[in-house]
Design an enzyme around this catalytic site. Structure first.
Site, PDB file in Angstrom:
ATOM      1  N   TYR A  16      -1.040   6.806  -2.708  1.00  0.00           N
ATOM      2  CA  TYR A  16      -0.897   6.445  -4.130  1.00  0.00           C
ATOM      3  C   TYR A  16      -1.265   7.620  -5.042  1.00  0.00           C
ATOM      4  O   TYR A  16      -1.046   7.558  -6.247  1.00  0.00           O
ATOM      5  CB  TYR A  16      -1.760   5.230  -4.499  1.00  0.00           C
ATOM      6  CG  TYR A  16      -1.505   3.974  -3.688  1.00  0.00           C
ATOM      7  CD1 TYR A  16      -0.389   3.845  -2.877  1.00  0.00           C
ATOM      8  CD2 TYR A  16      -2.399   2.893  -3.749  1.00  0.00           C
ATOM      9  CE1 TYR A  16      -0.172   2.693  -2.127  1.00  0.00           C
ATOM     10  CE2 TYR A  16      -2.182   1.741  -3.008  1.00  0.00           C
ATOM     11  CZ  TYR A  16      -1.071   1.650  -2.194  1.00  0.00           C
ATOM     12  OH  TYR A  16      -0.866   0.497  -1.463  1.00  0.00           O
ATOM     13  N   LYS A  53      -6.273   3.959   2.503  1.00  0.00           N
ATOM     14  CA  LYS A  53      -5.370   3.863   3.662  1.00  0.00           C
ATOM     15  C   LYS A  53      -4.901   5.257   4.067  1.00  0.00           C
ATOM     16  O   LYS A  53      -4.716   6.132   3.220  1.00  0.00           O
ATOM     17  CB  LYS A  53      -4.144   3.006   3.320  1.00  0.00           C
ATOM     18  CG  LYS A  53      -4.494   1.733   2.597  1.00  0.00           C
ATOM     19  CD  LYS A  53      -3.303   0.830   2.342  1.00  0.00           C
ATOM     20  CE  LYS A  53      -3.672  -0.259   1.355  1.00  0.00           C
ATOM     21  NZ  LYS A  53      -3.525   0.115  -0.053  1.00  0.00           N
ATOM     22  N   ASP A  59      -8.341  -1.526  -4.292  1.00  0.00           N
ATOM     23  CA  ASP A  59      -7.483  -1.172  -3.151  1.00  0.00           C
ATOM     24  C   ASP A  59      -6.609   0.023  -3.523  1.00  0.00           C
ATOM     25  O   ASP A  59      -5.707  -0.096  -4.351  1.00  0.00           O
ATOM     26  CB  ASP A  59      -6.599  -2.369  -2.783  1.00  0.00           C
ATOM     27  CG  ASP A  59      -5.756  -2.075  -1.552  1.00  0.00           C
ATOM     28  OD1 ASP A  59      -6.238  -2.353  -0.437  1.00  0.00           O
ATOM     29  OD2 ASP A  59      -4.629  -1.550  -1.696  1.00  0.00           O
ATOM     30  N   HIS A 109      -1.946   2.698   7.206  1.00  0.00           N
ATOM     31  CA  HIS A 109      -1.064   2.139   6.180  1.00  0.00           C
ATOM     32  C   HIS A 109       0.172   1.451   6.782  1.00  0.00           C
ATOM     33  O   HIS A 109       0.565   0.375   6.334  1.00  0.00           O
ATOM     34  CB  HIS A 109      -0.652   3.255   5.213  1.00  0.00           C
ATOM     35  CG  HIS A 109      -0.305   2.773   3.843  1.00  0.00           C
ATOM     36  ND1 HIS A 109      -0.531   3.523   2.727  1.00  0.00           N
ATOM     37  CD2 HIS A 109       0.265   1.624   3.395  1.00  0.00           C
ATOM     38  CE1 HIS A 109      -0.130   2.847   1.656  1.00  0.00           C
ATOM     39  NE2 HIS A 109       0.368   1.699   2.045  1.00  0.00           N
TER      40      HIS A 109
END
Ligand code: NDP
Length: 281
Positions: free
Chosen positions: A53, A78, A48, A111
């Site tokens: 990120y 996301k 994930d 997200h």
């Protein structure tokens, strides 16, 4: 044979997701490839990540380096808040695939709803189109509250495959989770260990001591037994191994009820109704 790694949860749209995966939030970009390679060696087949990120490249590099057939690894990413909108979501998905070096993802999520921007509806139309055209295997949402899901159901015939929400023993969002289940939306628990905070809860350490397992194993077994898809993050290979070593962790109905009773209503992450600031890079 680790039975935990083989457990799958069916998704709306006809696919399924490994119930246990590895989350890579706060895994630094430079170290991500190595972390994900270790996870794949240990047996994880579900990763994930998210554009926000800033480590999608590392995830993709690890998958390629592993030599594991693409169809055996479930990859989620996301769409960050700054990319919401119809055309920008289509572009963002293409960019995410490029960074991962993958033709398509197994699951792509919005997200955050960021309701103040008023763009998640157009964003969802874009994701639904990607799903309709087979450019992504499944689409879903994250941090959506019941009213967002109600509105979504009115505007689109595509049901989100998952709603990825903060869910751990001290913050269970049971009403929201029930709402999802009733509508065929799989509940995916993020921060499943309460970002490690729940590991120190006395009721959990007591149970772990009695069962001779770790507090993380108690919590993760509870998630599996309650049907949540779960994505604990760790950079430690030892913890990756023990977090997946759940076949012999047996919680009784009474033990499960103890965990059910720990909800404090205190979230540790951001509030989905107001969160809009970050992830705009
Ligand atoms: P987690 O609940 O997974 O907790 C992670 C923390 O627990 C880290 O500090 C980790 O440290 C530690 N840890 C993991 N396993 C153990 C263990 N066995 N014993 C002791 N400590 C342990 O929190 P996250 O917030 O990272 O959530 C997991 C994933 O959920 C994220 O990586 C991300 O993929 C997703 N997420 C999604 C969000 C969203 O908005 N959709 C928001 C937040 C997370 P160490 O690494 O040092 O082992």
């Amino acid at each position: 044979m680790n039975e935990t790694f083989s457990r799958r949860v069916p998704l709306a749209g006809g696919t399924s997701i490994p119930q246990l995966g590895l989350g890579v939030f706060q895994v630094e970009s430079g170290g991500t490839q190595q972390v994900v390679e270790r996870a794949l060696e240990i047996g994880y087949r579900h990763i994930d990540t998210a554009a926000a990120y800033v480590n999608e490249e590392g995830v993709g590099a690890a998958i390629h380096a592993s030599g594991i057939p693409r169809e055996e690894v479930f990859v989620t990413s996301k769409l960050r808040n700054g990319d919401q909108g119809y055309e920008s979501a289509l572009r963002a998905y293409a960019d995410t695939c490029t960074r991962l070096g993958l033709e398509r993802l197994d699951l792509y999520l919005i997200h955050w709803p960021n309701p103040a921007a008023g763009l998640w509806q157009d964003t969802w139309r874009a994701l639904a189109r990607l799903a309709d055209q087979g450019e992504v295997a499944a689409v879903g949402v994250s941090n959506f509250m019941p009213e967002h899901l109600e509105e979504l159901a009115q505007l689109s015939e595509v049901t989100p495959a998952v709603n990825q929400i903060e869910l751990h023993p001290t913050y269970q969002q049971r009403e929201l989770a029930d709402h999802c289940r009733e509508r065929g939306i799989a509940v995916q628990a993020y921060s499943p260990l309460g970002q490690a905070g729940d590991l120190e809860h006395p009721a959990i350490t007591e149970l772990a001591g009695r069962l001779d397992v770790s507090p993380a194993q108690v919590i993760l077994r509870w998630h599996l037994d309650r049907g949540h898809v779960v994505i604990p993050k760790t950079v430690s290979p030892e913890r990756m191994r023990s977090n997946a070593d759940l076949d012999d962790v047996a919680l009784s109905e009474a033990d499960l009820a103890v965990l059910d009773g720990l909800d404090s209503g205190q979230r540790i992450g951001n509030d989905p109704y107001t969160f809009d600031k970050s992830q705009i890079r």
